[in-house]
Design a protein around this motif. Sequence first.
Motif, mmCIF file in Angstrom:
data_model
loop_
_atom_site.group_PDB
_atom_site.id
_atom_site.type_symbol
_atom_site.label_atom_id
_atom_site.label_comp_id
_atom_site.label_asym_id
_atom_site.label_seq_id
_atom_site.Cartn_x
_atom_site.Cartn_y
_atom_site.Cartn_z
ATOM 1 N N VAL A 54 15.578 19.988 43.558
ATOM 2 C CA VAL A 54 14.693 19.696 42.427
ATOM 3 C C VAL A 54 15.243 20.341 41.157
ATOM 4 O O VAL A 54 15.286 19.709 40.092
ATOM 5 C CB VAL A 54 13.242 20.171 42.712
ATOM 6 C CG1 VAL A 54 12.362 20.010 41.495
ATOM 7 C CG2 VAL A 54 12.658 19.415 43.906
ATOM 8 N N TYR A 55 15.680 21.584 41.263
ATOM 9 C CA TYR A 55 16.236 22.304 40.111
ATOM 10 C C TYR A 55 17.453 21.570 39.548
ATOM 11 O O TYR A 55 17.541 21.339 38.341
ATOM 12 C CB TYR A 55 16.607 23.727 40.526
ATOM 13 C CG TYR A 55 17.276 24.520 39.438
ATOM 14 C CD1 TYR A 55 16.530 25.090 38.413
ATOM 15 C CD2 TYR A 55 18.655 24.696 39.435
ATOM 16 C CE1 TYR A 55 17.141 25.821 37.408
ATOM 17 C CE2 TYR A 55 19.272 25.422 38.437
ATOM 18 C CZ TYR A 55 18.517 25.987 37.433
ATOM 19 O OH TYR A 55 19.133 26.707 36.433
ATOM 20 N N ASP A 56 18.377 21.196 40.406
ATOM 21 C CA ASP A 56 19.582 20.481 39.966
ATOM 22 C C ASP A 56 19.229 19.146 39.324
ATOM 23 O O ASP A 56 19.853 18.733 38.346
ATOM 24 C CB ASP A 56 20.550 20.267 41.128
ATOM 25 C CG ASP A 56 21.180 21.564 41.618
ATOM 26 O OD1 ASP A 56 21.162 22.573 40.870
ATOM 27 O OD2 ASP A 56 21.682 21.577 42.767
ATOM 28 N N SER A 57 18.218 18.483 39.870
ATOM 29 C CA SER A 57 17.765 17.212 39.313
ATOM 30 C C SER A 57 17.245 17.390 37.891
ATOM 31 O O SER A 57 17.510 16.570 37.011
ATOM 32 C CB SER A 57 16.671 16.616 40.208
ATOM 33 O OG SER A 57 16.045 15.526 39.593
ATOM 34 N N ILE A 58 16.528 18.461 37.665
ATOM 35 C CA ILE A 58 15.978 18.738 36.324
ATOM 36 C C ILE A 58 17.091 19.160 35.359
ATOM 37 O O ILE A 58 17.174 18.653 34.242
ATOM 38 C CB ILE A 58 14.880 19.816 36.405
ATOM 39 C CG1 ILE A 58 13.658 19.262 37.133
ATOM 40 C CG2 ILE A 58 14.502 20.330 35.015
ATOM 41 C CD1 ILE A 58 12.629 20.298 37.510
ATOM 42 N N ILE A 59 17.934 20.065 35.792
ATOM 43 C CA ILE A 59 18.986 20.600 34.926
ATOM 44 C C ILE A 59 19.999 19.522 34.532
ATOM 45 O O ILE A 59 20.499 19.510 33.409
ATOM 46 C CB ILE A 59 19.701 21.785 35.612
ATOM 47 C CG1 ILE A 59 18.742 22.963 35.763
ATOM 48 C CG2 ILE A 59 20.939 22.221 34.838
ATOM 49 C CD1 ILE A 59 18.178 23.484 34.466
ATOM 50 N N ASN A 61 19.506 16.398 34.008
ATOM 51 C CA ASN A 61 18.947 15.345 33.163
ATOM 52 C C ASN A 61 18.303 15.990 31.934
ATOM 53 O O ASN A 61 17.242 16.613 32.039
ATOM 54 C CB ASN A 61 17.918 14.544 33.958
ATOM 55 C CG ASN A 61 17.339 13.387 33.188
ATOM 56 O OD1 ASN A 61 17.085 13.473 31.994
ATOM 57 N ND2 ASN A 61 17.111 12.291 33.888
ATOM 58 N N PRO A 62 18.918 15.841 30.764
ATOM 59 C CA PRO A 62 18.389 16.501 29.557
ATOM 60 C C PRO A 62 16.931 16.135 29.241
ATOM 61 O O PRO A 62 16.172 16.986 28.769
ATOM 62 C CB PRO A 62 19.325 16.023 28.445
ATOM 63 C CG PRO A 62 20.584 15.634 29.138
ATOM 64 C CD PRO A 62 20.168 15.125 30.491
ATOM 65 N N GLU A 63 16.533 14.898 29.505
ATOM 66 C CA GLU A 63 15.142 14.505 29.237
ATOM 67 C C GLU A 63 14.172 15.220 30.170
ATOM 68 O O GLU A 63 13.108 15.678 29.739
ATOM 69 C CB GLU A 63 14.988 12.995 29.373
ATOM 70 C CG GLU A 63 15.657 12.217 28.257
ATOM 71 C CD GLU A 63 15.562 10.707 28.458
ATOM 72 O OE1 GLU A 63 14.812 10.246 29.338
ATOM 73 O OE2 GLU A 63 16.259 9.986 27.727
ATOM 74 N N SER A 67 11.386 18.007 29.103
ATOM 75 C CA SER A 67 9.995 17.788 29.484
ATOM 76 C C SER A 67 9.416 19.006 30.206
ATOM 77 O O SER A 67 8.309 19.461 29.896
ATOM 78 C CB SER A 67 9.892 16.550 30.380
ATOM 79 O OG SER A 67 8.586 16.368 30.829
ATOM 80 N N VAL A 68 10.181 19.555 31.150
ATOM 81 C CA VAL A 68 9.721 20.741 31.885
ATOM 82 C C VAL A 68 9.585 21.931 30.948
ATOM 83 O O VAL A 68 8.596 22.665 30.998
ATOM 84 C CB VAL A 68 10.681 21.059 33.056
ATOM 85 C CG1 VAL A 68 10.358 22.402 33.672
ATOM 86 C CG2 VAL A 68 10.615 19.972 34.111
ATOM 87 N N LEU A 69 10.564 22.122 30.078
ATOM 88 C CA LEU A 69 10.486 23.234 29.130
ATOM 89 C C LEU A 69 9.318 23.079 28.164
ATOM 90 O O LEU A 69 8.694 24.071 27.764
ATOM 91 C CB LEU A 69 11.801 23.377 28.367
ATOM 92 C CG LEU A 69 12.980 23.895 29.187
ATOM 93 C CD1 LEU A 69 14.260 23.845 28.374
ATOM 94 C CD2 LEU A 69 12.714 25.293 29.710
#
Length: 86
Positions: A54-59, A61-63, A67-69
Motif C-alpha cells: 500500500v505504501y509503495d502504491s501511494i508513494i 503515484n504523485p496524485e 491526496s493522502v498528505l
Amino acid sequence: MKRYTDYPSYLKFILPNIQDEDKMIMMNIITALRLEGTIGDVISDKDTQLIHYVYDSIISNPEKKESVLSIIENYRNLSIRKPDAS
C-alpha cells in the motif's frame, strides 16, 4: 462503526509527534489497516508485505501521495486547533 470515529482521534493524537511525510503516510496506513481489522495487534510478515504494498502504491503515484498528505494535513490542523474562547 466505532472504528470510524476512532480514526480521527488516533490521527489527532499521533500526528503532532511526526514531522516526516513518509512516516506520516506509513502511520496513516497502519492506523487505517489496524482499525479496519485487516492487521492484528502483532504485525506478521504478511501484514508487513501488505503495508509496504500500500505504501509503495501511494508513494509511486504523485496524485495518491498528494491526496493522502492532504487528508493528513486536515487532521493535523484539527489536532492543533484551539477551542474558541468566545
